[in-house]
Motif scaffolding. Structure first.
Motif, PDB file in Angstrom:
ATOM      1  N   ALA A   8       0.817  -1.216   0.000  1.00  0.00           N
ATOM      2  CA  ALA A   8       0.000   0.000   0.000  1.00  0.00           C
ATOM      3  C   ALA A   8       0.849   1.263   0.000  1.00  0.00           C
ATOM      4  CB  ALA A   8      -0.939  -0.002   1.206  1.00  0.00           C
ATOM      5  N   GLU A   9       2.075   1.176   0.467  1.00  0.00           N
ATOM      6  CA  GLU A   9       2.978   2.334   0.440  1.00  0.00           C
ATOM      7  C   GLU A   9       3.288   2.758  -0.996  1.00  0.00           C
ATOM      8  OE1 GLU A   9       4.259   4.113   3.115  1.00  0.00           O
ATOM      9  OE2 GLU A   9       2.862   2.917   4.325  1.00  0.00           O
ATOM     10  N   SER A  10       3.119   1.839  -1.933  1.00  0.00           N
ATOM     11  CA  SER A  10       3.388   2.112  -3.346  1.00  0.00           C
ATOM     12  C   SER A  10       2.105   2.319  -4.145  1.00  0.00           C
ATOM     13  CB  SER A  10       4.190   0.951  -3.947  1.00  0.00           C
ATOM     14  OG  SER A  10       5.416   0.776  -3.279  1.00  0.00           O
ATOM     15  N   SER A  46      -9.497  -4.156  -5.580  1.00  0.00           N
ATOM     16  CA  SER A  46      -9.687  -2.873  -6.266  1.00  0.00           C
ATOM     17  C   SER A  46      -8.555  -1.886  -6.077  1.00  0.00           C
ATOM     18  CB  SER A  46     -10.997  -2.227  -5.804  1.00  0.00           C
ATOM     19  OG  SER A  46     -10.964  -1.991  -4.402  1.00  0.00           O
ATOM     20  N   GLY A  47      -7.758  -2.057  -5.042  1.00  0.00           N
ATOM     21  CA  GLY A  47      -6.626  -1.152  -4.828  1.00  0.00           C
ATOM     22  C   GLY A  47      -7.066   0.296  -4.787  1.00  0.00           C
ATOM     23  N   THR A  48      -6.448   1.114  -5.610  1.00  0.00           N
ATOM     24  CA  THR A  48      -6.708   2.563  -5.632  1.00  0.00           C
ATOM     25  C   THR A  48      -7.959   2.929  -6.405  1.00  0.00           C
ATOM     26  OG1 THR A  48      -5.400   2.867  -7.644  1.00  0.00           O
ATOM     27  CG2 THR A  48      -4.224   3.016  -5.525  1.00  0.00           C
ATOM     28  N   ALA A  70      -5.843   0.693   3.724  1.00  0.00           N
ATOM     29  CA  ALA A  70      -5.010   1.788   3.207  1.00  0.00           C
ATOM     30  C   ALA A  70      -5.284   2.050   1.730  1.00  0.00           C
ATOM     31  CB  ALA A  70      -3.535   1.487   3.428  1.00  0.00           C
ATOM     32  N   MET A  71      -5.608   1.012   0.981  1.00  0.00           N
ATOM     33  CA  MET A  71      -5.951   1.202  -0.428  1.00  0.00           C
ATOM     34  C   MET A  71      -7.260   1.974  -0.556  1.00  0.00           C
ATOM     35  SD  MET A  71      -3.645   0.157  -2.453  1.00  0.00           S
ATOM     36  CE  MET A  71      -2.385  -1.051  -2.783  1.00  0.00           C
ATOM     37  N   ALA A  87     -15.609  -2.112   0.291  1.00  0.00           N
ATOM     38  CA  ALA A  87     -15.707  -3.284   1.153  1.00  0.00           C
ATOM     39  C   ALA A  87     -14.292  -3.730   1.478  1.00  0.00           C
ATOM     40  CB  ALA A  87     -16.475  -4.402   0.467  1.00  0.00           C
ATOM     41  N   THR A  88     -13.912  -3.602   2.738  1.00  0.00           N
ATOM     42  CA  THR A  88     -12.603  -4.087   3.172  1.00  0.00           C
ATOM     43  C   THR A  88     -12.801  -5.536   3.594  1.00  0.00           C
ATOM     44  OG1 THR A  88     -11.987  -1.873   3.907  1.00  0.00           O
ATOM     45  CG2 THR A  88     -10.650  -3.702   4.724  1.00  0.00           C
ATOM     46  N   ALA A  89     -12.384  -6.431   2.718  1.00  0.00           N
ATOM     47  CA  ALA A  89     -12.645  -7.851   2.948  1.00  0.00           C
ATOM     48  C   ALA A  89     -11.713  -8.702   2.113  1.00  0.00           C
ATOM     49  CB  ALA A  89     -14.091  -8.188   2.580  1.00  0.00           C
ATOM     50  N   ASP A  90     -11.518  -9.909   2.570  1.00  0.00           N
ATOM     51  CA  ASP A  90     -10.822 -10.939   1.803  1.00  0.00           C
ATOM     52  C   ASP A  90     -11.847 -11.574   0.867  1.00  0.00           C
ATOM     53  OD1 ASP A  90      -9.857 -13.796   1.332  1.00  0.00           O
ATOM     54  OD2 ASP A  90      -8.140 -12.927   2.379  1.00  0.00           O
ATOM     55  N   VAL A  91     -11.423 -11.994  -0.298  1.00  0.00           N
ATOM     56  CA  VAL A  91     -12.350 -12.626  -1.236  1.00  0.00           C
ATOM     57  C   VAL A  91     -12.939 -13.912  -0.639  1.00  0.00           C
ATOM     58  CG1 VAL A  91     -12.593 -13.622  -3.562  1.00  0.00           C
ATOM     59  CG2 VAL A  91     -11.237 -11.551  -3.217  1.00  0.00           C
ATOM     60  N   ALA A  92     -12.268 -14.534   0.293  1.00  0.00           N
ATOM     61  CA  ALA A  92     -12.786 -15.736   0.940  1.00  0.00           C
ATOM     62  C   ALA A  92     -13.900 -15.432   1.936  1.00  0.00           C
ATOM     63  CB  ALA A  92     -11.658 -16.486   1.644  1.00  0.00           C
ATOM     64  N   ASP A  93     -14.160 -14.141   2.192  1.00  0.00           N
ATOM     65  CA  ASP A  93     -15.176 -13.747   3.166  1.00  0.00           C
ATOM     66  C   ASP A  93     -15.852 -12.462   2.701  1.00  0.00           C
ATOM     67  OD1 ASP A  93     -16.690 -13.816   5.498  1.00  0.00           O
ATOM     68  OD2 ASP A  93     -15.191 -12.713   6.653  1.00  0.00           O
ATOM     69  N   LEU A  94     -16.557 -12.542   1.589  1.00  0.00           N
ATOM     70  CA  LEU A  94     -17.186 -11.364   0.996  1.00  0.00           C
ATOM     71  C   LEU A  94     -18.457 -10.976   1.755  1.00  0.00           C
ATOM     72  CD1 LEU A  94     -16.688 -12.331  -2.746  1.00  0.00           C
ATOM     73  CD2 LEU A  94     -15.528 -10.478  -1.509  1.00  0.00           C
ATOM     74  N   PRO A  95     -18.666  -9.673   1.958  1.00  0.00           N
ATOM     75  CA  PRO A  95     -19.823  -9.214   2.735  1.00  0.00           C
ATOM     76  C   PRO A  95     -21.085  -9.016   1.886  1.00  0.00           C
ATOM     77  CG  PRO A  95     -18.437  -7.348   2.207  1.00  0.00           C
ATOM     78  CD  PRO A  95     -17.757  -8.570   1.642  1.00  0.00           C
ATOM     79  N   PHE A  96     -21.371  -9.950   0.996  1.00  0.00           N
ATOM     80  CA  PHE A  96     -22.515  -9.846   0.108  1.00  0.00           C
ATOM     81  C   PHE A  96     -23.442 -11.032   0.298  1.00  0.00           C
ATOM     82  CE2 PHE A  96     -18.859  -8.197  -2.582  1.00  0.00           C
ATOM     83  CZ  PHE A  96     -19.012  -6.889  -2.153  1.00  0.00           C
ATOM     84  N   ALA A  97     -24.702 -10.816   0.028  1.00  0.00           N
ATOM     85  CA  ALA A  97     -25.682 -11.894   0.095  1.00  0.00           C
ATOM     86  C   ALA A  97     -25.437 -12.890  -1.042  1.00  0.00           C
ATOM     87  CB  ALA A  97     -27.092 -11.316  -0.016  1.00  0.00           C
ATOM     88  N   THR A  98     -25.961 -14.065  -0.882  1.00  0.00           N
ATOM     89  CA  THR A  98     -25.914 -15.074  -1.944  1.00  0.00           C
ATOM     90  C   THR A  98     -26.612 -14.510  -3.182  1.00  0.00           C
ATOM     91  OG1 THR A  98     -25.894 -16.864  -0.330  1.00  0.00           O
ATOM     92  CG2 THR A  98     -26.651 -17.423  -2.558  1.00  0.00           C
ATOM     93  N   ASP A  99     -25.992 -14.710  -4.344  1.00  0.00           N
ATOM     94  CA  ASP A  99     -26.527 -14.258  -5.637  1.00  0.00           C
ATOM     95  C   ASP A  99     -26.612 -12.736  -5.753  1.00  0.00           C
ATOM     96  OD1 ASP A  99     -26.825 -16.950  -6.357  1.00  0.00           O
ATOM     97  OD2 ASP A  99     -28.910 -17.012  -5.699  1.00  0.00           O
TER      98      ASP A  99
END
Length: 185
Positions: A8-10, A46-48, A70-71, A87-99
């Motif tokens: 994130a520093e870069s 998504s980064g920046t 930081a991103m 959404a600050t999350a890992d793809v293995a734990d997405l904060p979205f409903a099914t479908d």
């Protein structure tokens, strides 16, 4: 695989349009997504917000997902389009409903999150017929840019992982340094 995240520093380096579009142009990404304009889409890693800014005008709602707060801070300083949520999350734990998603994409981040758990979670949040576009550094590349080749997948590996997670791969192109995979849930 390495599963490292971009430093994130870069973050400012991720805003270099000439460098980013060398490997995936806005037109290529939008063409692969084949959007109608009313979709809810997720940018995975998504980064920046570089590509989120390109996609946002073409969708109803865009979720910019990144594991690093930081991103998101960098993106907020740039200014978020009105239809973008963070959404600050890992793809293995997405904060979205099914479908919940009509489409998702990952630009140069698949190697950072690709795992059985992440792809199963992605399949859960993508509705039937949802499009997934992956553009990433290829293990078949020579490592001129991006992460070390040992931390990458090639197109065939990505196809197999996507298929195992329940996606139907429509097309894959192995390129000099990157690959593009377009799949449907």
């Amino acid at each position: 695989m390495g599963f490292h995240t971009f430093d994130a520093e870069s973050a400012a380096r991720l805003e270099d349009a000439a460098e980013r579009y060398r490997y995936c142009s806005c037109e290529e990404l939008l063409g692969a997504l084949a959007l109608a304009g009313d979709e809810t889409v997720a940018d995975l890693g998504s980064g920046t917000g570089f590509y989120a800014d390109d996609v946002a005008p073409h969708v109803a709602r865009l979720h910019a997902v990144d594991v690093q707060a930081a991103m998101h801070e960098f993106y907020c300083e740039k200014g978020l389009p009105g239809n973008v949520s963070l959404a600050t999350a890992d793809v293995a734990d997405l904060p979205f409903a099914t479908d919940a998603l009509d489409a998702a994409y990952a630009t140069m981040t698949f190697h950072e999150f690709a795992s059985d758990a992440s792809l199963a979670e992605l399949a859960r949040v993508c509705r039937d017929g949802a499009r997934l576009v992956v553009v990433d550094w290829s293990a078949a590349g020579d490592g001129e840019s991006g992460p070390p080749v040992t931390e990458r997948y090639d197109a065939a590996d990505a196809d197999a992982m996507l298929a195992d997670a329940g996606f139907t791969v429509e097309r894959t192109v192995e390129r000099v340094e990157t690959f593009v995979a377009v799949a449907e849930r």
